[in-house]
Design a protein around this motif. Structure first.
Motif, PDB file in Angstrom:
ATOM      1  N   UNK A   1       0.844  -1.059   0.055  1.00  0.00           N
ATOM      2  CA  UNK A   1      -0.028  -0.065   0.031  1.00  0.00           C
ATOM      3  C   UNK A   1       0.902   1.407   0.239  1.00  0.00           C
ATOM      4  N   UNK A   2       0.706   2.001  -0.984  1.00  0.00           N
ATOM      5  CA  UNK A   2       1.244   3.332  -1.094  1.00  0.00           C
ATOM      6  C   UNK A   2       0.531   4.425  -1.238  1.00  0.00           C
ATOM      7  N   UNK A   3       0.346   5.186  -0.139  1.00  0.00           N
ATOM      8  CA  UNK A   3      -0.428   6.323  -0.065  1.00  0.00           C
ATOM      9  C   UNK A   3      -0.335   7.250  -1.435  1.00  0.00           C
ATOM     10  N   UNK A   4       0.729   7.630  -1.828  1.00  0.00           N
ATOM     11  CA  UNK A   4       1.125   8.638  -2.865  1.00  0.00           C
ATOM     12  C   UNK A   4       0.800   7.769  -4.193  1.00  0.00           C
ATOM     13  N   UNK A   5       0.774   6.501  -4.341  1.00  0.00           N
ATOM     14  CA  UNK A   5       0.481   5.557  -5.645  1.00  0.00           C
ATOM     15  C   UNK A   5       1.983   5.098  -5.956  1.00  0.00           C
TER      16      UNK A   5
ATOM     17  N   UNK B   1       0.033  -3.167 -16.026  1.00  0.00           N
ATOM     18  CA  UNK B   1      -0.557  -2.194 -17.113  1.00  0.00           C
ATOM     19  C   UNK B   1      -0.035  -0.715 -16.720  1.00  0.00           C
ATOM     20  N   UNK B   2       1.114  -0.507 -15.858  1.00  0.00           N
ATOM     21  CA  UNK B   2       1.754   0.635 -15.615  1.00  0.00           C
ATOM     22  C   UNK B   2       0.994   1.796 -14.834  1.00  0.00           C
ATOM     23  N   UNK B   3      -0.565   1.538 -14.627  1.00  0.00           N
ATOM     24  CA  UNK B   3      -1.334   2.705 -13.918  1.00  0.00           C
ATOM     25  C   UNK B   3      -1.019   2.774 -12.518  1.00  0.00           C
ATOM     26  N   UNK B   4      -1.190   4.190 -11.832  1.00  0.00           N
ATOM     27  CA  UNK B   4      -0.726   4.387 -10.776  1.00  0.00           C
ATOM     28  C   UNK B   4      -1.933   4.120  -9.828  1.00  0.00           C
ATOM     29  N   UNK B   5      -1.449   3.217  -8.813  1.00  0.00           N
ATOM     30  CA  UNK B   5      -2.506   2.664  -7.830  1.00  0.00           C
ATOM     31  C   UNK B   5      -1.805   2.867  -6.423  1.00  0.00           C
ATOM     32  N   UNK B   6      -2.790   2.844  -5.435  1.00  0.00           N
ATOM     33  CA  UNK B   6      -2.341   2.821  -4.036  1.00  0.00           C
ATOM     34  C   UNK B   6      -1.994   1.545  -3.431  1.00  0.00           C
ATOM     35  N   UNK B   7      -2.984   0.391  -3.801  1.00  0.00           N
ATOM     36  CA  UNK B   7      -2.816  -0.993  -3.635  1.00  0.00           C
ATOM     37  C   UNK B   7      -2.400  -1.785  -4.652  1.00  0.00           C
ATOM     38  N   UNK B   8      -1.326  -2.687  -4.331  1.00  0.00           N
ATOM     39  CA  UNK B   8      -0.982  -3.887  -5.239  1.00  0.00           C
ATOM     40  C   UNK B   8      -0.561  -5.044  -4.711  1.00  0.00           C
ATOM     41  N   UNK B   9      -0.775  -6.121  -5.448  1.00  0.00           N
ATOM     42  CA  UNK B   9      -0.512  -7.468  -5.056  1.00  0.00           C
ATOM     43  C   UNK B   9       0.450  -8.170  -5.594  1.00  0.00           C
ATOM     44  N   UNK B  10       1.090  -9.149  -5.168  1.00  0.00           N
ATOM     45  CA  UNK B  10       2.176  -9.813  -5.928  1.00  0.00           C
ATOM     46  C   UNK B  10       1.555 -10.772  -6.728  1.00  0.00           C
ATOM     47  N   UNK B  11       2.275 -10.775  -8.064  1.00  0.00           N
ATOM     48  CA  UNK B  11       1.775 -11.623  -9.029  1.00  0.00           C
ATOM     49  C   UNK B  11       2.949 -12.020  -9.792  1.00  0.00           C
ATOM     50  N   UNK B  12       2.975 -12.753 -10.765  1.00  0.00           N
ATOM     51  CA  UNK B  12       4.131 -13.389 -11.690  1.00  0.00           C
ATOM     52  C   UNK B  12       4.891 -12.203 -12.200  1.00  0.00           C
TER      53      UNK B  12
END
Length: 88
Positions: free
Chosen positions: A56-60, A66-77
């Motif tokens: 979780x990155x508050x600033x994104x 897809x290279x979109x800026x998001x606050x929440x990310x999950x580990x994938x391949x």
């Protein structure tokens, strides 16, 4: 309130009494407690370090797919990805 006591003050599950411990003599359990030796011929196994599965990155931060800026990310391949790119 009663005084604090060590776990060694209580008898084990084997039904042994702790009379020898109260008399100041070490019990058989204490005398036989040894650290097992490490087998040198077995060698060490490589341990993979732990990795975060969520970020979780508050600033994104950029999604690895897809290279979109998001606050929440999950580990994938592909690395840390957004919820839309994550294969659930």
């Amino acid at each position: 309130m009663s005084e604090d006591r060590s776990l060694s003050d209580f008898p084990g599950k084997t039904g042994e009494s702790d009379e020898t411990e109260e008399a100041g003599e070490p019990s058989e359990r204490e005398e036989s407690a040894e650290v097992p030796e490490v087998d040198e011929s077995a060698g060490e196994t490589e341990v993979e370090p732990a990795r975060a599965t969520y970020d979780w990155t508050p600033s994104g931060a950029a999604c690895a797919r897809c290279e979109s800026t998001v606050e929440k990310r999950w580990r994938d391949e592909d690395g840390m990805v957004c919820a839309d790119c994550k294969e659930w």
